[in-house]
Write a protein that holds these residues in place. Sequence first.
Motif, PDB file in Angstrom:
ATOM      1  N   PHE A 110       0.823  -1.199   0.000  1.00 48.31           N
ATOM      2  CA  PHE A 110       0.000   0.000   0.000  1.00 48.31           C
ATOM      3  C   PHE A 110       0.864   1.260   0.000  1.00 48.31           C
ATOM      4  CE2 PHE A 110      -1.964   3.403   2.557  1.00 48.31           C
ATOM      5  CZ  PHE A 110      -3.094   3.666   1.794  1.00 48.31           C
ATOM      6  N   HIS A 111       1.855   1.284   0.875  1.00 53.64           N
ATOM      7  CA  HIS A 111       2.684   2.486   0.958  1.00 53.64           C
ATOM      8  C   HIS A 111       3.606   2.637  -0.241  1.00 53.64           C
ATOM      9  CE1 HIS A 111       1.195   2.583   5.104  1.00 53.64           C
ATOM     10  NE2 HIS A 111       1.306   3.875   4.943  1.00 53.64           N
ATOM     11  N   ARG A 112       4.059   1.517  -0.764  1.00 53.13           N
ATOM     12  CA  ARG A 112       4.899   1.588  -1.960  1.00 53.13           C
ATOM     13  C   ARG A 112       4.094   2.166  -3.123  1.00 53.13           C
ATOM     14  NH1 ARG A 112       5.933  -3.579  -2.597  1.00 53.13           N
ATOM     15  NH2 ARG A 112       7.846  -3.628  -1.376  1.00 53.13           N
ATOM     16  N   MET A 113       2.857   1.699  -3.257  1.00 54.13           N
ATOM     17  CA  MET A 113       2.002   2.198  -4.334  1.00 54.13           C
ATOM     18  C   MET A 113       1.678   3.674  -4.131  1.00 54.13           C
ATOM     19  SD  MET A 113      -0.577  -1.044  -4.745  1.00 54.13           S
ATOM     20  CE  MET A 113      -1.346  -0.777  -6.336  1.00 54.13           C
ATOM     21  N   ASN A 114       1.703   4.098  -2.878  1.00 55.45           N
ATOM     22  CA  ASN A 114       1.448   5.504  -2.586  1.00 55.45           C
ATOM     23  C   ASN A 114       2.716   6.353  -2.631  1.00 55.45           C
ATOM     24  OD1 ASN A 114      -1.412   6.384  -1.822  1.00 55.45           O
ATOM     25  ND2 ASN A 114      -1.227   4.345  -0.925  1.00 55.45           N
ATOM     26  N   ASN A 115       3.728   5.792  -3.271  1.00 56.77           N
ATOM     27  CA  ASN A 115       4.949   6.535  -3.523  1.00 56.77           C
ATOM     28  C   ASN A 115       5.739   6.910  -2.269  1.00 56.77           C
ATOM     29  OD1 ASN A 115       6.793   7.509  -5.395  1.00 56.77           O
ATOM     30  ND2 ASN A 115       6.050   9.613  -5.110  1.00 56.77           N
ATOM     31  N   PHE A 116       5.713   6.034  -1.272  1.00 56.42           N
ATOM     32  CA  PHE A 116       6.642   6.198  -0.158  1.00 56.42           C
ATOM     33  C   PHE A 116       7.919   5.453  -0.530  1.00 56.42           C
ATOM     34  CE2 PHE A 116       2.783   7.251   1.921  1.00 56.42           C
ATOM     35  CZ  PHE A 116       3.101   7.915   3.092  1.00 56.42           C
ATOM     36  N   LYS A 117       9.039   5.924  -0.016  1.00 52.69           N
ATOM     37  CA  LYS A 117      10.281   5.179  -0.142  1.00 52.69           C
ATOM     38  C   LYS A 117      10.130   4.007   0.819  1.00 52.69           C
ATOM     39  CE  LYS A 117      13.583   8.223   0.002  1.00 52.69           C
ATOM     40  NZ  LYS A 117      14.459   9.042   0.882  1.00 52.69           N
ATOM     41  N   THR A 118       9.773   2.864   0.277  1.00 40.03           N
ATOM     42  CA  THR A 118       9.272   1.794   1.127  1.00 40.03           C
ATOM     43  C   THR A 118      10.270   0.652   1.271  1.00 40.03           C
ATOM     44  OG1 THR A 118       7.064   2.323   0.370  1.00 40.03           O
ATOM     45  CG2 THR A 118       7.357   0.211   1.474  1.00 40.03           C
ATOM     46  N   LEU A 119      10.517   0.309   2.519  1.00 35.90           N
ATOM     47  CA  LEU A 119      11.446  -0.791   2.799  1.00 35.90           C
ATOM     48  C   LEU A 119      10.812  -1.773   3.762  1.00 35.90           C
ATOM     49  CD1 LEU A 119      14.223  -2.203   2.856  1.00 35.90           C
ATOM     50  CD2 LEU A 119      14.896  -0.620   4.670  1.00 35.90           C
ATOM     51  N   TRP A 120      10.758  -3.007   3.318  1.00 33.23           N
ATOM     52  CA  TRP A 120      10.353  -4.088   4.221  1.00 33.23           C
ATOM     53  C   TRP A 120      11.551  -5.021   4.296  1.00 33.23           C
ATOM     54  CZ3 TRP A 120       6.235  -8.379   3.013  1.00 33.23           C
ATOM     55  CH2 TRP A 120       5.957  -9.100   4.188  1.00 33.23           C
ATOM     56  N   LEU A 121      12.154  -5.042   5.473  1.00 33.03           N
ATOM     57  CA  LEU A 121      13.478  -5.638   5.594  1.00 33.03           C
ATOM     58  C   LEU A 121      13.425  -7.025   6.223  1.00 33.03           C
ATOM     59  CD1 LEU A 121      16.573  -3.602   6.608  1.00 33.03           C
ATOM     60  CD2 LEU A 121      16.304  -5.935   7.395  1.00 33.03           C
ATOM     61  N   PRO A 122      13.908  -8.038   5.499  1.00 36.97           N
ATOM     62  CA  PRO A 122      13.824  -9.407   5.999  1.00 36.97           C
ATOM     63  C   PRO A 122      15.028  -9.814   6.842  1.00 36.97           C
ATOM     64  CG  PRO A 122      14.585  -9.427   3.741  1.00 36.97           C
ATOM     65  CD  PRO A 122      14.461  -7.977   4.144  1.00 36.97           C
ATOM     66  N   GLY A 123      14.851 -10.869   7.594  1.00 38.48           N
ATOM     67  CA  GLY A 123      15.958 -11.409   8.369  1.00 38.48           C
ATOM     68  C   GLY A 123      15.504 -12.608   9.164  1.00 38.48           C
ATOM     69  N   THR A 124      16.457 -13.253   9.804  1.00 42.85           N
ATOM     70  CA  THR A 124      16.129 -14.401  10.639  1.00 42.85           C
ATOM     71  C   THR A 124      16.823 -14.269  11.984  1.00 42.85           C
ATOM     72  OG1 THR A 124      17.872 -15.544   9.424  1.00 42.85           O
ATOM     73  CG2 THR A 124      15.599 -16.132   8.875  1.00 42.85           C
ATOM     74  N   ASP A 125      16.312 -15.013  12.946  1.00 42.75           N
ATOM     75  CA  ASP A 125      16.780 -14.944  14.329  1.00 42.75           C
ATOM     76  C   ASP A 125      17.433 -16.269  14.694  1.00 42.75           C
ATOM     77  OD1 ASP A 125      17.052 -14.736  17.109  1.00 42.75           O
ATOM     78  OD2 ASP A 125      15.225 -13.539  17.285  1.00 42.75           O
ATOM     79  N   HIS A 126      18.639 -16.184  15.263  1.00 42.21           N
ATOM     80  CA  HIS A 126      19.334 -17.432  15.614  1.00 42.21           C
ATOM     81  C   HIS A 126      18.655 -18.154  16.778  1.00 42.21           C
ATOM     82  CE1 HIS A 126      21.045 -14.664  18.563  1.00 42.21           C
ATOM     83  NE2 HIS A 126      21.436 -15.706  19.253  1.00 42.21           N
ATOM     84  N   ALA A 127      17.866 -17.415  17.586  1.00 42.43           N
ATOM     85  CA  ALA A 127      17.018 -18.002  18.621  1.00 42.43           C
ATOM     86  C   ALA A 127      17.752 -18.963  19.556  1.00 42.43           C
ATOM     87  CB  ALA A 127      15.824 -18.703  17.986  1.00 42.43           C
ATOM     88  N   ALA A 128      18.922 -18.519  19.982  1.00 42.84           N
ATOM     89  CA  ALA A 128      19.801 -19.260  20.882  1.00 42.84           C
ATOM     90  C   ALA A 128      19.295 -20.583  21.480  1.00 42.84           C
ATOM     91  CB  ALA A 128      20.246 -18.299  21.978  1.00 42.84           C
ATOM     92  N   ILE A 129      18.591 -20.482  22.598  1.00 38.92           N
ATOM     93  CA  ILE A 129      18.195 -21.711  23.300  1.00 38.92           C
ATOM     94  C   ILE A 129      17.312 -22.594  22.436  1.00 38.92           C
ATOM     95  CG2 ILE A 129      16.830 -22.643  25.222  1.00 38.92           C
ATOM     96  CD1 ILE A 129      17.777 -20.519  26.980  1.00 38.92           C
ATOM     97  N   ALA A 130      16.361 -21.971  21.751  1.00 40.60           N
ATOM     98  CA  ALA A 130      15.404 -22.749  20.971  1.00 40.60           C
ATOM     99  C   ALA A 130      16.113 -23.597  19.924  1.00 40.60           C
ATOM    100  CB  ALA A 130      14.405 -21.813  20.307  1.00 40.60           C
ATOM    101  N   THR A 131      17.045 -22.973  19.212  1.00 38.70           N
ATOM    102  CA  THR A 131      17.735 -23.693  18.149  1.00 38.70           C
ATOM    103  C   THR A 131      18.669 -24.752  18.721  1.00 38.70           C
ATOM    104  OG1 THR A 131      17.672 -21.630  16.920  1.00 38.70           O
ATOM    105  CG2 THR A 131      19.068 -23.379  16.041  1.00 38.70           C
TER     106      THR A 131
END
Length: 886
Positions: A70-91
């Motif tokens: 929506f914001h990209r189409m509305n001409n905002f400089k739009t960033l949706w930034l991906p990543g992952t979590d090492h999740a220490a204990i869980a992993t």
Amino acid sequence: MSKELAKSYEAKKYEDEIYKHWEKSGFFQPEINKNAEKSYTIVLPPPNVTGTLHMGHAGMLAYEDVLTRFHRMNNFKTLWLPGTDHAAIATQTKVEKIIKEEGTSRHEMGREKFLDRVRQFAQDSHDTIVNQCKKMGSSLDWSREAYTLDETRERAVNSVFKMMYDDGLIIRGERVINWCPRCHSTLADDEVEYKENKTKLYYFKYSKDFPITIATTRPETKLGDTAVAVNPKDDRYKDFIGKTFEVDFVGLKLNIKIIADRHIEMDFGTGALGVTPAHSMVDWQMAEENNLETIKVINEDGNIHEGFGEYSGLSAKEAQKKVVENLEKAKLIEKVEEIDNNLSLCYRCDTPIEPLPSLQWFIDVNKKLDKFDGKSIKEISVQAVKTGVFGREKINIVPNRFEKTYFNWMENLRDWCISRQIWFGHQVPVWYKDNETYCGITPPEGDGWIRDEATLDTWFSSGLWTFSTLAQKPDDIRIENDKLMIDTDDFRNFHPTQVLETGYDILFFWVARMIIMTTYAIKDIPFQDVYLHGLILDDKGKKMSKSKGNVIDPLDMIPKYGTDATRLSLLIGCTPGTDLKISEEKIESFRNLVNKLWNVSRYILQNANIKSQNNLSNIKIKECTLSDKWILSETISLTKTVSNYIRGYQFSLAGEELRDFTWNKLADWYVEASKFENSSQKEEVLSFVLTTLLKLWHPYIPFVTEIIWKEISDTDLIIESWPSETDFNNEWVKFSEKGISEQFKLIQEIIESIRNARSENKVEPSKKVKAIIYAGDKIDLIKENNILLKSLRTGIEDLEIKENGEKIEGEIHGSIEGIEFYLIGAIDQEKEAERIKKEIANLEKMIEMIKSKLDNKAFVENAPEEIVNAEKEKLSKYKEELNKLK
RNA sequence: GGACGGCUAGCUCAGUUGGUUAGAGCGCUACGUUGACAUCGUAGAGGUCACAAGUUCAAAUCUUGUGUCGUCCACCA
């Protein structure tokens, strides 16, 4: 001229190809709108690299993708930034389980080999997760992907650690902490879970000559007791307070002091608590206040320490048995009661927690800091949500009620234990040599330094996520002027982020910690809004779990019903902060909706020369029919409504408006009307409506809209632009004031009323009838639209329209808004009489209601005039209709 | 123990300053296949808005209390 779409939409034929096309186009990168004034940033809550994504993740991706597109189409400089979590204990726990099945353990493998194994596992998980995100259509900027455990993020972690260390916020000390004997690690307070269970409560005296009976569920820990606490108001024990007794407790000498503490409940047990400073948080505090000795009884394996005679080396459970046996032999047990108790468990492996004293690293949340005008990081974090900090507006939590929860948690926050004894994670950046301690971002010079073995709580690194992700390399990060600098354009452009979208279940774990860490480290807020979604449950409202077999896997649904339908099932019907039930049936029904849009488009493309048409200027309004003007005005108001709902995070309402427009307005009325009406403007109108509708739908159902778009425009992608809201306003004013929507609504109502009359009279659908309409002052409007009255499933072949006329006896008759119609030659007398009776009864009921309202003096006097007038008008209208029917 | 949330049609849920006869989707019933769509169309049935008291001319909506289901926090020795 006609363009051919397949008869029905088969999602899986197109989706992967479209996604690749988007990625290549560069539209997922903010640079595409680089001249835009405003930026819009969301960081993806990094999924744990512990496995695969589930429906909850799919929901998260859908909500964030809607906002992003929506914001990209509305001409905002739009960033949706991906990543992952090492999740220490869980992993680590997950990998430990795997290697256990292979017959080995992390201790057998050794630190480096084990970590290699964990890294491999994390890499595989990561790849799966990335693939799943793409399947969901997520418009993430993969060129900026980050990982909580990569080099750059490590630099951020070490830097913030050092700042806090130098500020005296991070301290090392021996305190009673939550210890998981299986993970061999500490746990933060909120990583402990409680489970109700029945426990035996033992009543006994330490020895025969001890005057007070105590009650406990853990007799074995009593080996470390140094006091008995009683309530100062308790008359039973008043006289003993301050005295010390030497006792022989099942073969061991103990010195027990009697102390007073107002927290002791007189009603519980005997009202006397055996104080074990080493193995209870509360007791530890009492010991501090009363200068009591601390005796460690249980070690880090969950066994009894050396020096406890026959008990040493036993597990806690075995020791308990032995202690009880010995107490029984000595006839010291007075009674054993079964009580409900809360058992503390490790949130990752369900092992019972053993509180014990241990040398650990803590963040002091209450320390007043000069650099924050004497405020603690806790106070700053409260203020950030209450009134705002550092010149920013207050952080806004949606739904609002969670702000209360946040304050409550934050105000009761105790020091945060950040060190863990596991291997997978950021190692504490502290080195020791002889009596020296060194804390630094990089290792110290010289030989003989040994690094602290502990690793950091995973939330320490994810707490820095909004800004650490905006650095590209370690050297972008440095400490300057007492705060952390991220020296990149990305940081300057995209921070603070606009919204953090995540589940309410990690409000404390993550959201609160991000606020604490970010306000401290960079003296700014991490995000302006927090949108909290609910949990995704199965159709019976139960959590999905593999053991229950009620899991709906997005990856099964996508090939079956399409990504778009899967997304809709998560977007429509969901309310912020509220759990959402989902079922395959529901997804199927949204597949039908997607198909409906597909087919409306298919029809329009077959029958008109459609081109992308973003404004109204090509449409000659004077040549438009009523239905043309109606659908245009509906399209314009839809644009506004949908935009506003999305801005207000009302995803469901926006979706419902879109569905209603697509199905009930466009398909059921306008397209039907267009089949019969001759209008020179049809193609222009259809072009405009379809262009606008596809764009408005695009954030919700990106794939199908993009595919249809390809038929309209060969040059651009639909992803590029949103229909303008402002341009419409002026154009719209030209014809909106004339009550287009009321006029068309009247035509609709007449048509529905005729269909209804036929249906109730059981007139064969194929039977054509003659109709006579007395239109009164609406005669021009009705005449103008006579084609619609004849064509839209009314079964009228011959239509006569007059201003008024005689009653026609013995024929089907109806009236609406003062307009009367007769259907000639189709009557079933009985049925018709019945129908009219029903209608009369209904009208009489209504008239009665309004009359009593108007007879009420208080109403007439107190209610606003327009409401009273509206009631009066209604009354006369109903009366008129009633007369006609009679 | 403390707090929060839900209770509206058979099911899932909307209902944002109190004001038409409380809405939608799914399901159900009846009828229908005219070339966009049976992944469809037309029509219909179905609700004391959990309960009680109060405020108001007017309450699903505001206040208080009760019931019930659920969640979170604290933690009991």
